[in-house]
Design a protein around this motif. Structure first.
Motif, PDB file in Angstrom:
ATOM      1  N   ILE A 143       0.887  -1.184   0.093  1.00  0.00           N
ATOM      2  CA  ILE A 143       0.162  -0.044   0.048  1.00  0.00           C
ATOM      3  C   ILE A 143       0.911   1.302   0.046  1.00  0.00           C
ATOM      4  O   ILE A 143       0.747   2.158  -1.006  1.00  0.00           O
ATOM      5  CB  ILE A 143      -0.905   0.109   1.235  1.00  0.00           C
ATOM      6  N   LEU A 146       2.366   2.586  -3.250  1.00  0.00           N
ATOM      7  CA  LEU A 146       1.163   3.318  -4.090  1.00  0.00           C
ATOM      8  C   LEU A 146       0.821   4.671  -3.517  1.00  0.00           C
ATOM      9  O   LEU A 146       0.468   5.423  -4.468  1.00  0.00           O
ATOM     10  CB  LEU A 146       0.136   2.295  -4.350  1.00  0.00           C
ATOM     11  N   GLU A 147       0.821   4.782  -2.389  1.00  0.00           N
ATOM     12  CA  GLU A 147       0.076   5.901  -1.634  1.00  0.00           C
ATOM     13  C   GLU A 147       0.499   6.380  -0.322  1.00  0.00           C
ATOM     14  O   GLU A 147       0.857   5.286   0.421  1.00  0.00           O
ATOM     15  CB  GLU A 147      -1.374   5.927  -1.943  1.00  0.00           C
ATOM     16  N   ARG A 288      -6.524   6.474  -0.967  1.00  0.00           N
ATOM     17  CA  ARG A 288      -7.276   5.966  -1.841  1.00  0.00           C
ATOM     18  C   ARG A 288      -8.119   4.590  -1.401  1.00  0.00           C
ATOM     19  O   ARG A 288      -9.260   4.454  -1.626  1.00  0.00           O
ATOM     20  CB  ARG A 288      -6.495   5.472  -3.125  1.00  0.00           C
ATOM     21  N   LEU A 289      -7.438   3.832  -0.434  1.00  0.00           N
ATOM     22  CA  LEU A 289      -8.167   2.645  -0.177  1.00  0.00           C
ATOM     23  C   LEU A 289      -9.169   2.833   1.174  1.00  0.00           C
ATOM     24  O   LEU A 289      -9.724   2.077   1.106  1.00  0.00           O
ATOM     25  CB  LEU A 289      -6.914   1.709   0.479  1.00  0.00           C
ATOM     26  N   SER A 291      -9.920   2.893   4.466  1.00  0.00           N
ATOM     27  CA  SER A 291      -9.506   2.140   5.474  1.00  0.00           C
ATOM     28  C   SER A 291      -9.566   0.453   5.403  1.00  0.00           C
ATOM     29  O   SER A 291     -10.507  -0.073   5.202  1.00  0.00           O
ATOM     30  CB  SER A 291     -10.410   2.323   6.960  1.00  0.00           C
TER      31      SER A 291
END
Lengths: 324, 324
Positions: A143, A146-147, A288-289, A291
């Motif tokens: 994760i 990516l961000e 973006r994800l 939580s």
């Protein structure tokens, strides 16, 4: 096919678990890796105490003897920082990959080990050091690449969570709950670092370091263990709240990643409020994800051994030299 | 450095999300992969509808034009089985890797695609097809390669979960809840496959196939959607139970992996009872790990795009030819 040669350092609960897992899952490991995996050497404190190791396995108290066995991967499953660090360093210098479950050592020396490992093009993997059977390290790494991850909230010490759950739900006293945790094998023989918050802090440090940018510090804003709780804090139950041994990692400041380890009252709709007993859980918050929560067994012989064998498999798959 | 050339098939919510993600995260992607990632072509139904694509990107309705662009990775983000399958097959035959978010297509043709991909030494990745931003495919694959997974329980359709939550907690009627889900963008324009259970069944099929041994069948023992619920089933609330759109995959039989998709009353202490609204969650049960739960965003533009970009990153890292 030549086997992949593994050495296990330390033969307590975790070391024995890895030995048993590799033995019992020979077939599926060979199928996955196209080569058998063999435990070649086990490093112990006292050879006479360990009769339960097959004859072809070198059982020794001497790390030099272990490294003389052409080991591919060293599994480090001892406790404490200094000897563990020296063994692992020696292994890396000899070109062995390392898989460790030792959170105290990795929290203190992980970065040095990774630098050394990079020079030698060796892998040092450490998924088992945080939250046992929960695959947190790879998940968080993926994760994070990516961000931005801005916050982690977690329950990382199963003993503390077991005690607070037993106090709240079974009406035990703190002392009774700790005794029960020890009897059931959840607490260490010496549970002081479970209780004082240092175990959770080590794990938080490992996660924080994974998120850290070069110019950022890691600061510990508070480390409070169960032992510092006042009785009225535990009994003063708020409506619809539960007391949880919370770890918070805040990555929103530019200058520092901030850690707080502290028993905290959380609302019933908080994602960690339902995580009871010895369970661990981690909530990762990113842009973006949103939580993402992972929950599972944070310790125990089999889940921890699974995590270590998982790291062995990944190490082999990432190393073309071993696979050839 | 030559860029990694990506084509996006379909420019709805998911396709646009991937386009935006790659554009906004250029820098971190280049840092991770040591090469820039460039969207080179976008396949659409109607070119005139899409003015929001940069000039250097080929916008076309013709798949042959897309494949003429020396594409490294094709992202398939359309709906339906047949055209998607033909496009993806053409891409594989031309040596492109594939990342798909299309659960209906992958459930129906995933195995064929993997066989074709293996012949060509191409990757077909599909993490985004099940539970959006939850990294379920790799996690399940990794556990499964080490030990038997005997059961999966999951909530895989966010719309159904949203509706049942709104009915239970906000007192809405089924119809009001569906209208609200559509207004908030949680339900598809045509939500019939959310409601009839086929969306969840496709996802269950993808997970079941991952666990399946060659000699095992996949059998669907029951597929019941919200549309088959009787009013009294919903209102007949049991004490301490909640109604959840449950998917169960049972892998304990030697001859078959058995799937049940059905709204089910679960106890309050059930690991999925607290998963509310559009959230998805998956509980994986295996011998050594015990039970591991993953919970997060099951759909939505950004989480799904994150999952697809994650698969792009993994594809590049696994392909030495691209990396050279």
């Amino acid at each position: 096919m030549e086997p992949i040669r593994v050495a296990i350092l330390g033969f307590g609960t975790v070391g024995k678990g890895v030995y048993a897992h590799i033995k019992e899952e020979q077939q599926s490991l060979e199928q996955t890796l196209n080569r058998p995996v063999q435990v070649t050497a086990v490093l112990v404190n006292d050879e006479s105490k360990h009769r339960d190791v097959a004859n072809h396995v070198l059982l020794t108290t001497n790390m030099d003897d272990v490294l003389a066995q052409q080991i591919d991967i060293v599994v480090e499953a001892i406790t404490g920082v200094e000897s563990a660090y020296q063994y692992v360093t020696a292994a890396i210098e000899q070109g062995c990959h390392v898989v460790t479950a030792n959170k105290a050592m990795y929290a203190a020396r992980g970065q040095k080990l990774q630098e050394l490992a990079e020079e030698r093009r060796i892998n040092v993997k450490y998924d088992a050091s945080v939250a046992g059977g929960i695959p947190i390290i790879d998940t968080l790494n993926q994760i994070h690449q990516l961000e931005s991850v801005h916050r982690i909230e977690a329950i990382l010490n199963g003993t503390s969570n077991y005690i607070l759950t037993a106090v709240a739900k079974e009406g035990l006293t703190f002392h009774e709950a700790l005794t029960q945790a020890t009897r059931l094998g959840y607490a260490e023989a010496d549970p002081s670092h479970d209780i004082d918050g240092f175990d959770a802090l080590n794990k938080a440090y490992i996660l924080a370091n994974l998120l850290r940018k070069d110019y950022q510090e890691i600061t510990v804003n508070r480390r409070k263990g169960l032992d510092q709780l006042q009785l009225d804090e535990v009994l003063n139950k708020q409506t619809n709240q539960v007391l949880k041994p919370l770890v918070t990692i805040d990555a929103t400041s530019e200058s520092a990643i901030e850690i707080v380890v502290e028993p905290t009252w959380v609302e019933e709709n908080h994602p960690l409020s339902s995580v009871d007993g010895v369970q661990n859980a981690i909530v990762i918050s990113s842009d973006r994800l949103g939580s993402l929560k992972l929950e599972g067994a944070g310790a125990g012989e089999k889940p921890t051994a699974h995590a270590i064998v998982q790291d062995i498999v990944k190490t082999v798959k990432e190393d073309n030299r071993i696979l050839v």
